[in-house]
Write a protein that holds these residues in place. Structure first.
Motif, short mmCIF file in Angstrom:
data_model
loop_
_atom_site.label_atom_id
_atom_site.label_comp_id
_atom_site.label_asym_id
_atom_site.label_seq_id
_atom_site.Cartn_x
_atom_site.Cartn_y
_atom_site.Cartn_z
N MET A 159 0.83 -1.21 0.00
CA MET A 159 0.00 0.00 0.00
C MET A 159 0.86 1.26 0.00
O MET A 159 0.52 2.26 -0.64
N GLU A 160 1.99 1.23 0.69
CA GLU A 160 2.91 2.38 0.69
C GLU A 160 3.46 2.62 -0.71
O GLU A 160 3.59 3.77 -1.14
N ARG A 161 3.77 1.56 -1.44
CA ARG A 161 4.30 1.71 -2.80
C ARG A 161 3.22 2.20 -3.76
O ARG A 161 3.48 3.03 -4.62
N LEU A 162 2.00 1.69 -3.60
CA LEU A 162 0.93 2.05 -4.53
C LEU A 162 0.34 3.43 -4.25
O LEU A 162 -0.03 4.15 -5.17
N LEU A 163 0.22 3.77 -2.98
CA LEU A 163 -0.50 5.00 -2.60
C LEU A 163 0.40 6.09 -2.02
O LEU A 163 -0.06 7.21 -1.82
N GLY A 164 1.63 5.74 -1.69
CA GLY A 164 2.55 6.73 -1.18
C GLY A 164 2.70 6.71 0.33
O GLY A 164 2.05 5.93 1.04
N HIS A 165 3.58 7.59 0.79
CA HIS A 165 3.93 7.70 2.21
C HIS A 165 2.66 7.90 3.06
O HIS A 165 1.85 8.75 2.76
N GLY A 166 2.52 7.09 4.09
CA GLY A 166 1.40 7.20 5.01
C GLY A 166 0.21 6.32 4.68
O GLY A 166 -0.76 6.27 5.43
N ALA A 167 0.28 5.60 3.57
CA ALA A 167 -0.86 4.77 3.16
C ALA A 167 -1.12 3.63 4.14
O ALA A 167 -2.28 3.33 4.45
N TYR A 168 -0.06 3.02 4.63
CA TYR A 168 -0.24 1.93 5.59
C TYR A 168 -1.01 2.44 6.82
O TYR A 168 -2.00 1.84 7.25
N ALA A 169 -0.59 3.58 7.35
CA ALA A 169 -1.25 4.15 8.52
C ALA A 169 -2.69 4.57 8.20
O ALA A 169 -3.58 4.40 9.02
N ALA A 170 -2.92 5.11 7.02
CA ALA A 170 -4.26 5.54 6.63
C ALA A 170 -5.23 4.36 6.55
O ALA A 170 -6.42 4.51 6.83
N MET A 171 -4.71 3.20 6.19
CA MET A 171 -5.58 2.02 6.05
C MET A 171 -5.82 1.27 7.35
O MET A 171 -6.75 0.47 7.42
N ARG A 172 -5.02 1.52 8.37
CA ARG A 172 -5.20 0.78 9.62
C ARG A 172 -6.60 1.01 10.16
O ARG A 172 -7.07 2.12 10.28
N GLY A 173 -7.28 -0.09 10.45
CA GLY A 173 -8.66 -0.03 10.92
C GLY A 173 -9.68 0.09 9.80
O GLY A 173 -10.88 0.07 10.04
N HIS A 174 -9.21 0.23 8.57
CA HIS A 174 -10.11 0.38 7.42
C HIS A 174 -9.84 -0.67 6.33
O HIS A 174 -10.43 -0.59 5.26
N GLY A 175 -8.95 -1.61 6.57
CA GLY A 175 -8.52 -2.55 5.54
C GLY A 175 -9.46 -3.70 5.28
O GLY A 175 -9.28 -4.44 4.33
#
Length: 156
Positions: free
Chosen positions: A118-134
Motif C-alpha cells: 500500500m505504501e508503494r501504490l499509494l505513497g507515504h502514510g498509506a499503511y497508517a491511513a488504512m489501519r482499521g479500514h482494511g
C-alpha cells in the motif's frame, strides 16, 4: 441474553455488494468482475487460499476515509486488492459471524491488515491511513455465487 449482546447482534439493513475483484496471481493486476463464483478456495479467478483468508471484504464507506487521510479526492477500489467491497453494513461488527453474500455463506475470521505494498501504490502514510479500514478476511462455509447488487446479510 443481555441488552448489550442483543444490540451487538442487530443490524439495521442488509449490505450490498458494490464491487468484486480477483487477483489471478500474487502481483497480478486486479480483474474487476460483475459476478463470480465463490469456491472453497475463495473467489473464482483469484489466486486462492482456502481457509481463514479465502475471501477478503472491505467496507465501501471506508474508501473515502482512506482517500481523505491521504489528501486525495477518490481512490480506485482495485488499489486495495480486496475481493469484495460492501456498502451499507458495518463489517466491523461481524467478526466470527456467518454472513450470506449472494448465495455463498462466509464466516468472518480476522482483520485484513494492510501490507507494505500500500505504501508503494499509494505513497507515504498509506499503511497508517488504512489501519482499521482494511477490511476482513473470511472462510467459505458454503460455496455459491455473487454479483454486483447482491445482498450481504448476517445469518442469525
Amino acid at each position: 441474553m443481555s441488552d448489550l449482546h442483543d444490540m451487538m447482534a442487530r443490524w439495521a439493513q442488509p449490505g450490498v455488494v458494490d464491487w468484486i475483484g480477483a487477483r489471478p496471481a500474487r502481483a497480478a493486476d486486479i480483474q474487476v468482475l460483475d459476478r463470480a463464483d465463490i469456491t472453497d478456495a475463495g473467489v473464482d479467478r483469484d489466486r486462492g487460499r482456502a481457509g481463514k483468508r479465502a475471501v477478503t471484504l472491505m467496507q465501501a464507506e471506508h474508501v473515502p476515509v482512506i482517500a481523505a487521510c491521504l489528501g486525495r479526492d477518490a481512490l480506485d477500489p482495485a488499489t486495495f486488492r480486496r475481493n469484495i467491497l460492501v456498502r451499507r453494513l458495518n463489517l466491523n461488527g461481524l467478526k466470527g459471524r456467518e454472513v450470506q453474500v449472494g448465495t455463498a455463506i462466509l464466516r468472518f475470521t480476522t482483520i485484513c491488515a494492510p501490507c507494505s505494498l500500500m505504501e508503494r501504490l499509494l505513497g507515504h502514510g498509506a499503511y497508517a491511513a488504512m489501519r482499521g479500514h482494511g477490511g476482513w478476511c473470511a472462510e467459505v462455509v458454503r460455496p455459491g455465487s455473487i454479483a454486483l447488487g447482491d445482498q450481504v446479510r448476517p445469518i442469525d
